[in-house]
Design a protein around this motif. Sequence first.
Motif, PDB file in Angstrom:
ATOM      1  N   SER A  20       0.656  -1.073   0.155  1.00  0.00           N
ATOM      2  CA  SER A  20      -0.007  -0.014   0.143  1.00  0.00           C
ATOM      3  C   SER A  20       1.301   1.008  -0.079  1.00  0.00           C
ATOM      4  CB  SER A  20      -1.267  -0.036   1.228  1.00  0.00           C
ATOM      5  OG  SER A  20      -0.041  -0.336   2.149  1.00  0.00           O
ATOM      6  N   GLY A  21      -0.045   1.867  -0.336  1.00  0.00           N
ATOM      7  CA  GLY A  21       0.644   3.292  -0.461  1.00  0.00           C
ATOM      8  C   GLY A  21       1.339   3.677   1.282  1.00  0.00           C
ATOM      9  N   GLU A  22       1.349   3.487   1.966  1.00  0.00           N
ATOM     10  CA  GLU A  22       1.625   3.748   3.459  1.00  0.00           C
ATOM     11  C   GLU A  22       3.236   2.899   3.706  1.00  0.00           C
ATOM     12  OE1 GLU A  22       0.694   1.994   7.979  1.00  0.00           O
ATOM     13  OE2 GLU A  22      -0.894   2.536   6.597  1.00  0.00           O
ATOM     14  N   LEU A  23       3.973   2.192   2.887  1.00  0.00           N
ATOM     15  CA  LEU A  23       4.980   1.409   3.300  1.00  0.00           C
ATOM     16  C   LEU A  23       5.517   1.925   2.254  1.00  0.00           C
ATOM     17  CD1 LEU A  23       3.961  -2.294   1.526  1.00  0.00           C
ATOM     18  CD2 LEU A  23       4.480  -1.620   3.856  1.00  0.00           C
ATOM     19  N   TYR A  24       5.615   3.451   1.777  1.00  0.00           N
ATOM     20  CA  TYR A  24       5.859   4.393   0.788  1.00  0.00           C
ATOM     21  C   TYR A  24       6.194   5.529   0.979  1.00  0.00           C
ATOM     22  CZ  TYR A  24       6.226   0.043  -2.387  1.00  0.00           C
ATOM     23  OH  TYR A  24       5.902  -1.266  -2.901  1.00  0.00           O
ATOM     24  N   GLY A  25       5.327   5.736   2.156  1.00  0.00           N
ATOM     25  CA  GLY A  25       5.402   6.818   2.927  1.00  0.00           C
ATOM     26  C   GLY A  25       3.983   7.729   1.757  1.00  0.00           C
ATOM     27  N   LEU A  26       2.947   7.305   0.847  1.00  0.00           N
ATOM     28  CA  LEU A  26       2.884   8.354   0.431  1.00  0.00           C
ATOM     29  C   LEU A  26       1.401   7.491   0.709  1.00  0.00           C
ATOM     30  CD1 LEU A  26       3.892   6.030  -3.134  1.00  0.00           C
ATOM     31  CD2 LEU A  26       4.208   8.416  -2.824  1.00  0.00           C
ATOM     32  N   LYS A  27      -0.051   8.778   0.309  1.00  0.00           N
ATOM     33  CA  LYS A  27      -1.411   9.154   0.680  1.00  0.00           C
ATOM     34  C   LYS A  27      -1.659   7.852  -0.046  1.00  0.00           C
ATOM     35  CE  LYS A  27      -0.861  14.217   1.321  1.00  0.00           C
ATOM     36  NZ  LYS A  27      -1.077  14.515   0.469  1.00  0.00           N
ATOM     37  N   ASP A  28      -2.782   7.450   0.066  1.00  0.00           N
ATOM     38  CA  ASP A  28      -3.296   6.384  -1.520  1.00  0.00           C
ATOM     39  C   ASP A  28      -3.580   6.450  -1.860  1.00  0.00           C
ATOM     40  OD1 ASP A  28      -3.728   4.854   1.301  1.00  0.00           O
ATOM     41  OD2 ASP A  28      -5.595   5.094   1.818  1.00  0.00           O
ATOM     42  N   ILE A  29      -4.282   8.038  -2.439  1.00  0.00           N
ATOM     43  CA  ILE A  29      -4.731   8.713  -3.373  1.00  0.00           C
ATOM     44  C   ILE A  29      -3.484   8.551  -4.826  1.00  0.00           C
ATOM     45  CG2 ILE A  29      -4.386  11.099  -3.406  1.00  0.00           C
ATOM     46  CD1 ILE A  29      -6.893   9.294  -5.469  1.00  0.00           C
ATOM     47  N   GLU A  30      -1.712   8.951  -4.167  1.00  0.00           N
ATOM     48  CA  GLU A  30      -0.767   8.807  -4.538  1.00  0.00           C
ATOM     49  C   GLU A  30      -0.347   7.507  -5.211  1.00  0.00           C
ATOM     50  OE1 GLU A  30       1.630  12.354  -2.620  1.00  0.00           O
ATOM     51  OE2 GLU A  30       1.658  10.785  -1.920  1.00  0.00           O
ATOM     52  N   PHE A  31      -1.090   6.604  -4.248  1.00  0.00           N
ATOM     53  CA  PHE A  31      -0.635   5.379  -4.335  1.00  0.00           C
ATOM     54  C   PHE A  31      -1.437   4.396  -5.858  1.00  0.00           C
ATOM     55  CE2 PHE A  31      -0.530   0.344  -3.998  1.00  0.00           C
ATOM     56  CZ  PHE A  31       0.774   0.278  -3.634  1.00  0.00           C
ATOM     57  N   VAL A  50     -13.405  -2.622  -6.965  1.00  0.00           N
ATOM     58  CA  VAL A  50     -14.807  -2.702  -6.328  1.00  0.00           C
ATOM     59  C   VAL A  50     -14.766  -1.312  -5.982  1.00  0.00           C
ATOM     60  CG1 VAL A  50     -15.802  -4.243  -5.305  1.00  0.00           C
ATOM     61  CG2 VAL A  50     -14.344  -5.285  -6.493  1.00  0.00           C
ATOM     62  N   GLY A  51     -16.182  -0.559  -6.692  1.00  0.00           N
ATOM     63  CA  GLY A  51     -16.383   0.785  -6.512  1.00  0.00           C
ATOM     64  C   GLY A  51     -15.060   1.425  -6.229  1.00  0.00           C
ATOM     65  N   ASP A  52     -14.272   1.561  -5.029  1.00  0.00           N
ATOM     66  CA  ASP A  52     -13.720   2.719  -4.682  1.00  0.00           C
ATOM     67  C   ASP A  52     -12.219   2.163  -4.416  1.00  0.00           C
ATOM     68  OD1 ASP A  52     -15.070   5.162  -5.245  1.00  0.00           O
ATOM     69  OD2 ASP A  52     -14.935   5.553  -2.936  1.00  0.00           O
ATOM     70  N   ARG A  53     -12.586   0.727  -3.620  1.00  0.00           N
ATOM     71  CA  ARG A  53     -11.105   0.250  -3.073  1.00  0.00           C
ATOM     72  C   ARG A  53     -10.498  -0.570  -5.091  1.00  0.00           C
ATOM     73  NH1 ARG A  53     -11.649   0.630   1.611  1.00  0.00           N
ATOM     74  NH2 ARG A  53      -9.705  -0.952   1.879  1.00  0.00           N
ATOM     75  N   PHE A  54      -9.592  -0.790  -4.367  1.00  0.00           N
ATOM     76  CA  PHE A  54      -9.083  -1.789  -5.518  1.00  0.00           C
ATOM     77  C   PHE A  54      -7.680  -2.953  -4.670  1.00  0.00           C
ATOM     78  CE2 PHE A  54      -5.309   1.150  -5.178  1.00  0.00           C
ATOM     79  CZ  PHE A  54      -4.084   0.887  -4.911  1.00  0.00           C
ATOM     80  N   SER A  55      -7.380  -3.957  -5.610  1.00  0.00           N
ATOM     81  CA  SER A  55      -6.872  -5.257  -5.362  1.00  0.00           C
ATOM     82  C   SER A  55      -5.594  -5.373  -6.073  1.00  0.00           C
ATOM     83  CB  SER A  55      -7.351  -6.052  -5.015  1.00  0.00           C
ATOM     84  OG  SER A  55      -6.404  -6.883  -4.190  1.00  0.00           O
ATOM     85  N   LEU A  56      -4.589  -5.616  -5.440  1.00  0.00           N
ATOM     86  CA  LEU A  56      -3.095  -5.798  -6.652  1.00  0.00           C
ATOM     87  C   LEU A  56      -3.682  -7.042  -6.712  1.00  0.00           C
ATOM     88  CD1 LEU A  56      -0.641  -3.223  -5.963  1.00  0.00           C
ATOM     89  CD2 LEU A  56      -1.925  -2.900  -8.051  1.00  0.00           C
TER      90      LEU A  56
END
Length: 97
Positions: A20-31, A50-56
Motif C-alpha cells: 500500500s501507499g503507507e509502505l512508501y510514505g505515500l497517500k492512498d491517492i498517490e499510490f 471494486v467501487g472505491d477500493r482496489f487490490s493488487l
Amino acid sequence: MMRVGFSILKEIQVKRTGISGELYGLKDIEFERMVKLLEKQGYLERVLRVGDRFSLKPARLLEKGEMFLEEHARLADEYPDSIGELKEWVRADRAKE
C-alpha cells in the motif's frame, strides 16, 4: 518516483500481498495514481477494482513490466530485504528530485 514504480512491480512479481501507499510514505491517492499509471502504460494488468477500493492480489506483470525490472537490475541489487525499509529506500529517489 522510479523506485516506487520499480518496487510495486517487484512486489507484484513476487506475489507479496498487502502493499500500500503507507509502505512508501505515500497517500492512498498517490499510490493509486502510480498503480493506474503503471497499468495504463502497459507494465501490469488485472488490478481488481471494486467501487472505491482496489487490490493488487490478482495483478500480474506484463512483458513490459518484466523488461523494466530487468533493465533496472541495479535497483534490485540495493533493494531492501525488509518490507519495512521500503519507505527509506524510496526516499533516495525523492532526494534527487
